[in-house]
Write a protein that holds these residues in place. Structure first.
Motif, PDB file in Angstrom:
ATOM      1  N   TYR A 127      -7.779  -5.820   1.157  1.00 42.15           N
ATOM      2  CA  TYR A 127      -6.832  -4.699   1.617  1.00 42.15           C
ATOM      3  C   TYR A 127      -7.643  -3.571   1.019  1.00 42.15           C
ATOM      4  O   TYR A 127      -7.615  -3.388  -0.166  1.00 42.15           O
ATOM      5  CB  TYR A 127      -5.392  -5.118   0.939  1.00 42.15           C
ATOM      6  CG  TYR A 127      -4.844  -6.141   1.545  1.00 42.15           C
ATOM      7  CD1 TYR A 127      -4.022  -6.109   2.755  1.00 42.15           C
ATOM      8  CD2 TYR A 127      -4.814  -7.434   0.795  1.00 42.15           C
ATOM      9  CE1 TYR A 127      -3.432  -7.162   3.405  1.00 42.15           C
ATOM     10  CE2 TYR A 127      -4.372  -8.466   1.476  1.00 42.15           C
ATOM     11  CZ  TYR A 127      -3.564  -8.387   2.668  1.00 42.15           C
ATOM     12  OH  TYR A 127      -3.304  -9.769   3.232  1.00 42.15           O
ATOM     13  N   TYR A 128      -7.316  -2.349   1.634  1.00 42.68           N
ATOM     14  CA  TYR A 128      -7.977  -1.187   1.254  1.00 42.68           C
ATOM     15  C   TYR A 128      -6.972   0.219   1.712  1.00 42.68           C
ATOM     16  O   TYR A 128      -6.591   0.527   2.638  1.00 42.68           O
ATOM     17  CB  TYR A 128      -9.313  -0.807   1.772  1.00 42.68           C
ATOM     18  CG  TYR A 128      -9.766   0.364   1.696  1.00 42.68           C
ATOM     19  CD1 TYR A 128     -10.148   0.775   0.201  1.00 42.68           C
ATOM     20  CD2 TYR A 128     -10.109   1.427   2.681  1.00 42.68           C
ATOM     21  CE1 TYR A 128     -10.965   2.040   0.059  1.00 42.68           C
ATOM     22  CE2 TYR A 128     -10.585   2.754   2.157  1.00 42.68           C
ATOM     23  CZ  TYR A 128     -11.059   2.950   1.005  1.00 42.68           C
ATOM     24  OH  TYR A 128     -11.594   4.166   0.517  1.00 42.68           O
ATOM     25  N   ASN A 129      -6.689   0.867   0.277  1.00 43.83           N
ATOM     26  CA  ASN A 129      -5.734   2.084   0.338  1.00 43.83           C
ATOM     27  C   ASN A 129      -6.831   3.146   0.342  1.00 43.83           C
ATOM     28  O   ASN A 129      -7.301   3.558  -0.645  1.00 43.83           O
ATOM     29  CB  ASN A 129      -4.910   2.046  -0.693  1.00 43.83           C
ATOM     30  CG  ASN A 129      -3.833   3.235  -0.655  1.00 43.83           C
ATOM     31  OD1 ASN A 129      -4.126   4.159   0.271  1.00 43.83           O
ATOM     32  ND2 ASN A 129      -2.870   3.000  -1.528  1.00 43.83           N
ATOM     33  N   SER A 130      -6.895   3.796   1.701  1.00 43.76           N
ATOM     34  CA  SER A 130      -7.807   5.125   1.650  1.00 43.76           C
ATOM     35  C   SER A 130      -7.410   6.069   0.880  1.00 43.76           C
ATOM     36  O   SER A 130      -8.165   7.088   0.709  1.00 43.76           O
ATOM     37  CB  SER A 130      -8.456   5.098   3.276  1.00 43.76           C
ATOM     38  OG  SER A 130      -7.227   5.748   3.901  1.00 43.76           O
ATOM     39  N   GLN A 134      -8.959   2.477  -3.150  1.00 47.15           N
ATOM     40  CA  GLN A 134      -8.578   1.272  -4.002  1.00 47.15           C
ATOM     41  C   GLN A 134      -8.722   0.009  -3.093  1.00 47.15           C
ATOM     42  O   GLN A 134      -8.069   0.269  -1.972  1.00 47.15           O
ATOM     43  CB  GLN A 134      -7.425   1.355  -4.638  1.00 47.15           C
ATOM     44  CG  GLN A 134      -7.254   2.423  -5.729  1.00 47.15           C
ATOM     45  CD  GLN A 134      -8.362   2.118  -6.924  1.00 47.15           C
ATOM     46  OE1 GLN A 134      -8.211   0.983  -7.554  1.00 47.15           O
ATOM     47  NE2 GLN A 134      -9.031   3.033  -7.276  1.00 47.15           N
ATOM     48  N   TYR A 136      -8.079  -4.162  -2.680  1.00 50.69           N
ATOM     49  CA  TYR A 136      -7.102  -5.141  -3.334  1.00 50.69           C
ATOM     50  C   TYR A 136      -7.573  -6.486  -2.693  1.00 50.69           C
ATOM     51  O   TYR A 136      -7.588  -6.702  -1.678  1.00 50.69           O
ATOM     52  CB  TYR A 136      -5.550  -4.674  -2.923  1.00 50.69           C
ATOM     53  CG  TYR A 136      -5.235  -3.628  -3.466  1.00 50.69           C
ATOM     54  CD1 TYR A 136      -4.739  -3.231  -4.844  1.00 50.69           C
ATOM     55  CD2 TYR A 136      -5.293  -2.386  -2.794  1.00 50.69           C
ATOM     56  CE1 TYR A 136      -4.239  -2.274  -5.268  1.00 50.69           C
ATOM     57  CE2 TYR A 136      -4.818  -1.042  -3.194  1.00 50.69           C
ATOM     58  CZ  TYR A 136      -4.372  -1.007  -4.374  1.00 50.69           C
ATOM     59  OH  TYR A 136      -4.061   0.302  -5.150  1.00 50.69           O
ATOM     60  N   LEU A 174       2.006  -1.359   0.364  1.00 50.29           N
ATOM     61  CA  LEU A 174       0.856  -0.615   0.931  1.00 50.29           C
ATOM     62  C   LEU A 174       1.010  -0.335   2.243  1.00 50.29           C
ATOM     63  O   LEU A 174       0.333   0.904   2.803  1.00 50.29           O
ATOM     64  CB  LEU A 174      -0.579  -1.569   0.737  1.00 50.29           C
ATOM     65  CG  LEU A 174      -0.807  -1.845  -0.653  1.00 50.29           C
ATOM     66  CD1 LEU A 174      -1.912  -2.938  -0.600  1.00 50.29           C
ATOM     67  CD2 LEU A 174      -1.265  -0.824  -1.328  1.00 50.29           C
ATOM     68  N   ILE A 176       0.448  -1.578   5.895  1.00 51.05           N
ATOM     69  CA  ILE A 176      -0.683  -1.748   6.581  1.00 51.05           C
ATOM     70  C   ILE A 176      -0.794  -1.032   7.885  1.00 51.05           C
ATOM     71  O   ILE A 176       0.318  -1.338   8.675  1.00 51.05           O
ATOM     72  CB  ILE A 176      -1.145  -3.121   6.675  1.00 51.05           C
ATOM     73  CG1 ILE A 176      -1.387  -3.668   5.245  1.00 51.05           C
ATOM     74  CG2 ILE A 176      -2.462  -3.282   7.280  1.00 51.05           C
ATOM     75  CD1 ILE A 176      -1.495  -5.313   5.014  1.00 51.05           C
ATOM     76  N   GLU A 278      -6.434   8.088   5.073  1.00 49.47           N
ATOM     77  CA  GLU A 278      -5.515   7.979   3.922  1.00 49.47           C
ATOM     78  C   GLU A 278      -4.423   6.940   4.253  1.00 49.47           C
ATOM     79  O   GLU A 278      -3.320   6.951   3.956  1.00 49.47           O
ATOM     80  CB  GLU A 278      -4.621   9.252   3.691  1.00 49.47           C
ATOM     81  CG  GLU A 278      -5.716  10.088   3.064  1.00 49.47           C
ATOM     82  CD  GLU A 278      -5.074  11.437   2.338  1.00 49.47           C
ATOM     83  OE1 GLU A 278      -3.730  11.705   2.509  1.00 49.47           O
ATOM     84  OE2 GLU A 278      -5.680  12.374   1.857  1.00 49.47           O
ATOM     85  N   THR A 279      -4.656   5.887   5.074  1.00 48.29           N
ATOM     86  CA  THR A 279      -3.934   4.801   5.560  1.00 48.29           C
ATOM     87  C   THR A 279      -4.621   3.471   5.046  1.00 48.29           C
ATOM     88  O   THR A 279      -5.609   3.551   4.250  1.00 48.29           O
ATOM     89  CB  THR A 279      -3.964   4.642   7.230  1.00 48.29           C
ATOM     90  OG1 THR A 279      -5.133   4.232   7.613  1.00 48.29           O
ATOM     91  CG2 THR A 279      -3.331   5.892   7.851  1.00 48.29           C
ATOM     92  N   THR A 280      -3.863   2.413   4.883  1.00 45.42           N
ATOM     93  CA  THR A 280      -4.081   1.091   4.319  1.00 45.42           C
ATOM     94  C   THR A 280      -4.308   0.389   5.456  1.00 45.42           C
ATOM     95  O   THR A 280      -4.013   0.048   6.574  1.00 45.42           O
ATOM     96  CB  THR A 280      -3.018   0.513   3.469  1.00 45.42           C
ATOM     97  OG1 THR A 280      -2.854   1.496   2.495  1.00 45.42           O
ATOM     98  CG2 THR A 280      -3.453  -0.748   2.924  1.00 45.42           C
TER      99      THR A 280
END
Length: 565
Positions: A127-130, A134, A136, A174, A176, A278-280
């Motif tokens: 998982y990636y929070n742009s 970060q 995960y 998050l 998604i 800036e989305t996950t």
């Protein structure tokens, strides 16, 4: 002894005349061109069965060509590609309620001796929070627990950190927005330097992806998407200048040669970390290539403190096999002939059991070339002696390159010769990778100063010749391209000026950027010698390259569970 003064004068004048004539003849003998007197064209031998002097090797070449023609035919480069969105699953209204656990599996197939080196890792459901940049890793309670808060992965540019999550509520926070279903190759931007980018970035990438697909010769680019992380953008501002953002959030290379190769590797344009606005997102398959110690090809010697590797990362045979495959893959994607494909003229010689005739003459031979002629891509189909030079740059430039070209044109006077000719002007490779590869593949002998242009040896055919020029005191630089010549099964020659009266150590290399003035007579004499002997070595280099490519024991395969991703 002499009857009169007049007789003495006649004797003295005669001695002076004879002495002057001897001096003229001596210096004429040792001039640039008259050392090389071949008044008639020469054939290298008459006992050959053709251009390839072994019938068994010729059959082996044809079997190899038949094999690669049947491989991955759909992957021919056709120009620019538009991004194919069939690898993205968009999440609407956050109704996707199943959050799969993450997994990690790493392979160390090639370099077993390096205990700390991970060749590559395949992770699932990352998982990636742009918004905060970060990553995960959602840990399955049934697995062996990772007790640290983070995992650090070795990647091609350094380290990539994954945050460990154990709570489903933390994941749901998050929100998604999409899942990238196709495998994502995770890396950093390529080095804008042509040599380092072409050989040190794209080469290992080919190696990893072909291994993941259990195919040591080709990769299917339709199964991958390239993704660039933030690390090298944030630490090197110049990388931002290499890419333009598109309206859909993807990026396109501003450098033409790298854009061409990017389109061979994956759907294109590129994804970078800012593409996600800036989305996950969730990466279904997340591929990392290992750190520089295990997968990036060190040159073995670096003149820069920042490039401190002093070793070969892999066994030479395996290393050479993978890079030969990479070079053949590039040619195929550019729709250019294999390195082992004879030209029509060479094929005709082979069928007629004849050897090539290459005139090598003194300047008294009448030249059959015109400096005013125009030359275009169709001229690249022959075999050439080429002088490459950074004209006007002042950095690692040959100051008298035109003089060298003129001397070579006089010694190889027949520009209509179908077997080998001298390119009638200085050559400088451009940003167009297709034309660069097309020309480099047609070169039988390349003369050039140590620099990025010599990286085009990747496209030269086995047995052809790289003649490297190095500035005074910089002979040690030759190790880099001598190594690449070995990998691609080329002959390598070296010239570096000497400077009498000065104590310059050969490993000092006080100014590797300075221009170099050639001793034309030395270069031309050695070029003639190299060409005269090239055919004697040709079979051996070609046979060795073919044996490496056909040696399946040198082909890497992924561990169980990582096959054919």
């Amino acid at each position: 002894m002499f009857n009169n003064i007049g007789s003495k004068k006649i004797f003295l004048i005669s001695c002076m005349t004879i002495g002057s004539l001897f001096i003229v003849l001596y210096f004429t003998k040792n001039s640039t061109t008259s050392q090389l007197i071949y008044t008639t064209p020469i054939s290298f031998t008459n006992d050959h069965v053709g251009w390839i002097t072994s019938s068994s090797l010729y059959k082996e070449m044809n079997l190899y060509l038949k094999l690669i023609r049947n491989k991955n035919e759909q992957n021919i480069f056709q120009g620019k590609r538009s991004l194919n969105y069939n690898y993205i699953k968009f999440i609407k209204k956050n109704t996707w309620n199943q959050y799969p656990f993450s997994t990690r599996k790493c392979s160390n197939t090639s370099n077993q001796e390096l205990s700390t080196g991970i060749e590559y890792c395949l992770l699932t459901n990352i998982y990636y929070n742009s918004a905060i940049d970060q990553y995960y890793y959602y840990q399955n309670p049934a697995d062996i627990q990772i007790i640290t808060k983070t995992i650090e992965l070795d990647v091609s540019y350094g380290k990539l950190t994954l945050n460990i999550l154990n709570d489903i509520l933390e994941i749901k926070k998050l929100i998604i927005s999409s899942v990238l279903i196709r495998p994502i190759y995770v890396g950093g931007p390529i080095d804008p330097n042509y040599a380092h980018g072409l050989l040190e970035t794209f080469g290992p990438r080919f190696w990893v992806l072909s291994e993941l697909q259990s195919n040591g010769l080709f990769i299917n680019s339709s199964q991958f998407q390239i993704y660039y992380t933030s690390h090298m953008f944030n630490t090197s501002i110049r990388n931002w200048r290499l890419y333009d953002r598109q309206s859909d959030g993807t990026y396109r290379d501003t450098v033409k040669w790298s854009a061409t190769i990017q389109s061979m590797f994956s759907d294109y344009p590129l994804l970078i970390y800012k593409s996600f606005n800036e989305t996950t997102v969730m990466f279904k398959y997340f591929i990392t290539t290992g750190n520089q110690v295990s997968r990036t090809p060190a040159w073995d010697f670096y003149y820069s403190v920042s490039r401190s590797f002093r070793f070969h990362p892999f066994h030479t045979r395996q290393y050479r096999r993978n890079y030969l495959a990479y070079s053949e893959w590039l040619l195929k994607n550019l729709n250019l002939p294999s390195k082992f494909q004879l030209t029509s003229t060479q094929e005709q010689l082979q069928q007629n059991h004849m050897s090539e005739l290459i005139p090598i003459c003194d300047p008294i031979c009448r030249p059959k070339w015109s400096k005013s002629s125009e030359y275009n891509e169709k001229e690249f189909t022959g075999d050439w002696i080429v002088v490459i030079n950074r004209v006007g740059s002042g950095r690692r430039e040959i100051t008298n390159a035109d003089e060298l070209v003129d001397a070579l044109l006089k010694v190889f006077p027949d520009h209509t010769n179908p077997y080998l000719r001298v390119w009638p002007k200085q050559f400088n490779f451009k940003d167009d990778l297709y034309k660069t590869a097309q020309m480099a593949r047609s070169i039988r002998l390349m003369i050039g100063v140590h620099g990025a242009g010599l990286a085009n040896t990747i496209f030269m055919r086995p047995g052809t010749i790289l003649y490297e020029i190095n500035p005074i005191g910089c002979r040690k630089l030759s190790f880099n391209f001598h190594r690449w010549a070995t990998i691609f099964n080329l002959q390598h020659a070296l010239w570096s000026p000497s400077q009498k009266g000065f104590l310059i150590q050969d490993d000092a290399c006080q100014n590797r950027q300075e221009a170099t003035t050639l001793v034309i007579s030395e270069i031309v004499k050695e070029v003639v010698n190299l060409i005269e002997n090239e055919q004697e070595y040709r079979n051996g280099y070609i046979r060795r390259a073919l044996h490496l490519l056909n040696d399946t024991s040198l082909t890497d395969h992924p561990q169980i569970g990582l096959e054919k991703i």
